[in-house]
Design an enzyme around this catalytic site. Structure first.
Site, mmCIF file in Angstrom:
data_model
loop_
_atom_site.group_PDB
_atom_site.id
_atom_site.type_symbol
_atom_site.label_atom_id
_atom_site.label_comp_id
_atom_site.label_asym_id
_atom_site.label_seq_id
_atom_site.Cartn_x
_atom_site.Cartn_y
_atom_site.Cartn_z
ATOM 1 N N ARG A 47 59.021 38.248 53.051
ATOM 2 C CA ARG A 47 58.831 38.980 51.784
ATOM 3 C C ARG A 47 59.790 38.450 50.713
ATOM 4 O O ARG A 47 59.459 38.361 49.545
ATOM 5 C CB ARG A 47 59.040 40.496 51.988
ATOM 6 C CG ARG A 47 59.022 41.258 50.674
ATOM 7 C CD ARG A 47 58.759 42.760 50.793
ATOM 8 N NE ARG A 47 59.480 43.409 51.860
ATOM 9 C CZ ARG A 47 60.792 43.652 51.844
ATOM 10 N NH1 ARG A 47 61.537 43.289 50.816
ATOM 11 N NH2 ARG A 47 61.372 44.259 52.865
ATOM 12 N N TYR A 72 41.199 40.716 29.871
ATOM 13 C CA TYR A 72 40.475 40.857 31.142
ATOM 14 C C TYR A 72 40.446 42.353 31.503
ATOM 15 O O TYR A 72 41.459 43.049 31.336
ATOM 16 C CB TYR A 72 41.181 40.019 32.211
ATOM 17 C CG TYR A 72 40.774 40.386 33.607
ATOM 18 C CD1 TYR A 72 39.446 40.262 34.014
ATOM 19 C CD2 TYR A 72 41.690 40.890 34.521
ATOM 20 C CE1 TYR A 72 39.056 40.630 35.296
ATOM 21 C CE2 TYR A 72 41.317 41.254 35.799
ATOM 22 C CZ TYR A 72 39.986 41.124 36.171
ATOM 23 O OH TYR A 72 39.599 41.494 37.433
ATOM 24 N N ASP A 96 48.633 35.374 29.103
ATOM 25 C CA ASP A 96 47.802 35.134 30.285
ATOM 26 C C ASP A 96 47.050 33.836 30.019
ATOM 27 O O ASP A 96 46.152 33.780 29.178
ATOM 28 C CB ASP A 96 46.826 36.314 30.453
ATOM 29 C CG ASP A 96 45.869 36.135 31.630
ATOM 30 O OD1 ASP A 96 45.705 34.986 32.097
ATOM 31 O OD2 ASP A 96 45.272 37.133 32.056
ATOM 32 N N LYS A 148 41.644 31.366 40.109
ATOM 33 C CA LYS A 148 40.683 30.624 39.284
ATOM 34 C C LYS A 148 40.892 29.102 39.449
ATOM 35 O O LYS A 148 40.753 28.595 40.538
ATOM 36 C CB LYS A 148 40.821 31.078 37.828
ATOM 37 C CG LYS A 148 40.867 32.607 37.660
ATOM 38 C CD LYS A 148 39.557 33.243 38.032
ATOM 39 C CE LYS A 148 39.428 34.680 37.621
ATOM 40 N NZ LYS A 148 39.969 35.684 38.524
HETATM 41 N N1 PLP Z 1 43.535 37.301 34.013
HETATM 42 C C1 PLP Z 1 42.289 36.891 33.747
HETATM 43 C C2 PLP Z 1 42.003 36.236 32.447
HETATM 44 C C3 PLP Z 1 41.271 37.095 34.695
HETATM 45 O O1 PLP Z 1 40.020 36.716 34.409
HETATM 46 C C4 PLP Z 1 41.593 37.720 35.936
HETATM 47 C C5 PLP Z 1 40.550 37.953 36.957
HETATM 48 O O2 PLP Z 1 39.390 37.740 36.744
HETATM 49 C C6 PLP Z 1 42.903 38.133 36.155
HETATM 50 C C7 PLP Z 1 43.858 37.908 35.184
HETATM 51 C C8 PLP Z 1 43.276 38.842 37.434
HETATM 52 O O3 PLP Z 1 43.416 37.934 38.473
HETATM 53 P P1 PLP Z 1 43.154 38.307 40.012
HETATM 54 O O4 PLP Z 1 41.691 38.583 40.130
HETATM 55 O O5 PLP Z 1 43.623 37.093 40.735
HETATM 56 O O6 PLP Z 1 43.964 39.506 40.316
#
Ligand code: PLP
Length: 392
Positions: free
Chosen positions: A55, A107, A181, A206
């Protein structure tokens, strides 16, 4: 665009992606080994080694973090169980009743987390259209604790001037932690820490992974102080990425340059095709005359491979999704295969309908995420679906 455009690395990015210089394996294993162990022994009671408990730290994860720090041009990088836990580890640095300025087209999961923080911790969240720097500036206060932007946004592909965000926030909200992000562009196409962002985070699920077989998140920063607080949160809450997932990500990253380059070339061809059919296509740089193109080009090295399209009719949009053969109906993006979805019914369904309407997220919006297949096959498939939907 090639992936070699990136400045300030010892080698071109395509080379840096493949060479995991942080691999210090004792047996010189070419592929970073998976240390599938929860604990590590100490030599004696008084001499803890570099790792004691997974961890807190694990050799496979540490190797990945060093590699990502290099690619994201960061002093520190931390990997977490997924993108949402990365944001959670950032948000939990804030005090109760903090004021946050965030985009209005985040998101859906990020929006849900901030909404949760409003209820539970008294956060005040100003969601604004980040394409308007005037609106952004008006939302900032001297006590603003955090600014959170995405550019381009997901799913409306709105372009925010990420460099102006820094300049204005530093002036008006000097205490704010400025966060971006960067999942949509990935380190291949944009390096926000270079512009002065305090924190860049991404969903590794992604492009970094690229095969939709692993979930992960990464938080990168150049600040030693923020790094300490982020590590404390990850360790105390137990959000770090597991060794096997760390291994999968290390493998996926090696081909990321080729994948993003190919998916992007395909996406440019698909976006032009859909536009030629009279559809409203949201894709960075598609209209060179649009002022957003110059803004986008000021911080990104290419448009990426995600676009959204409006048909003007929910039924027609549904018909397109239902009649493509090569595009999986699926949430997410960044995989080698192409995906199609309707955000209002899928990835963004967690945002209340009236809030979606207020923010301009239309019910008929289709999000198309392009993979590395043959561009002509993808176009022929969409052409056929448009015919079935009577849009061709
Ligand atoms: N940020 C964006 C732009 C996303 O599209 C996503 C998920 O689709 C996330 C964050 C969250 O990521 P995760 O699905 O790996 O938790």
């Amino acid at each position: 665009m090639t992936v070699n455009d990136m400045p300030e690395h010892k080698f071109s990015l395509s080379t840096e992606l493949v060479h995991v210089t942080t691999n210090k394996d004792q047996y010189k294993a070419s592929s970073v080994p998976i240390y599938q162990s929860a604990t590590f022994q100490q030599e004696t009671l008084d001499s803890p080694g570099e790792f004691d408990y997974t961890r807190s730290g694990n050799p496979t994860r540490t190797t990945l973090q060093g590699h990502l720090a290099k690619l994201m041009k960061a002093k520190h990088a931390f990997v977490t169980s997924n993108g949402m836990s990365a944001l959670d580890m950032i948000v939990c640095m804030l005090e109760s009743n903090s004021h946050v300025v965030a985009g209005d087209d985040l998101y859906g999961g990020s929006d849900r987390l901030l909404t949760h923080c409003k209820k539970l911790y008294g956060f005040e969240v100003s969601n604004i259209d980040t394409t308007s720097i005037t609106a952004f500036e008006a939302a900032l206060r001297p006590d603003t604790a955090m600014v959170l932007v995405e550019s381009p946004t997901n799913p409306m592909i709105k372009i925010c001037d990420v460099k102006e965000v820094i300049r204005i926030t530093r002036q008006k909200s000097p205490k704010a932690i400025i966060v971006i992000d960067n999942t949509m562009l990935s380190p291949i196409l944009c390096n926000p820490l270079d512009f002065g962002y305090d924190i860049e985070y991404e969903s590794c699920t992604k492009y970094l992974s690229g095969h939709h077989d692993v979930m992960g998140g990464v938080i990168a920063t150049n600040s030693d102080e923020l790094a300490k607080r982020i590590y404390f949160n990850i360790n105390s809450r137990g959000a770090a990425l597991a060794p096997f997932e760390s291994f999968l990500l290390l493998r996926g990253i090696k081909t990321m340059g080729l994948r993003v380059e190919r998916a992007q070339a395909n996406a440019i061809a698909v976006a032009k095709f859909l536009k030629s059919k009279g559809l409203k296509v949201n894709f960075p740089g598609l209209d060179p005359e649009d002022p957003s193109t110059a803004v986008f080009n000021s911080f990104a090295r290419g448009p990426g491979a995600v676009m959204s399209v409006q048909t003007g009719s929910v039924e027609k949009s549904r018909a397109i999704c239902d009649n493509t053969k090569l595009f999986e109906i699926s949430v997410s993006f960044g995989s080698v295969n192409s995906l199609i979805s309707m955000p209002a019914y899928m990835s963004h369904a967690s945002i209340a309908k009236e809030v979606r309407e207020e923010r301009g997220l239309k019910e008929d919006l289709i999000r198309i995420c392009i993979g590395i297949e043959d561009a002509d096959d993808l176009i022929a498939d969409l052409d056929n679906a448009l015919k079935v939907a009577k849009l061709n």
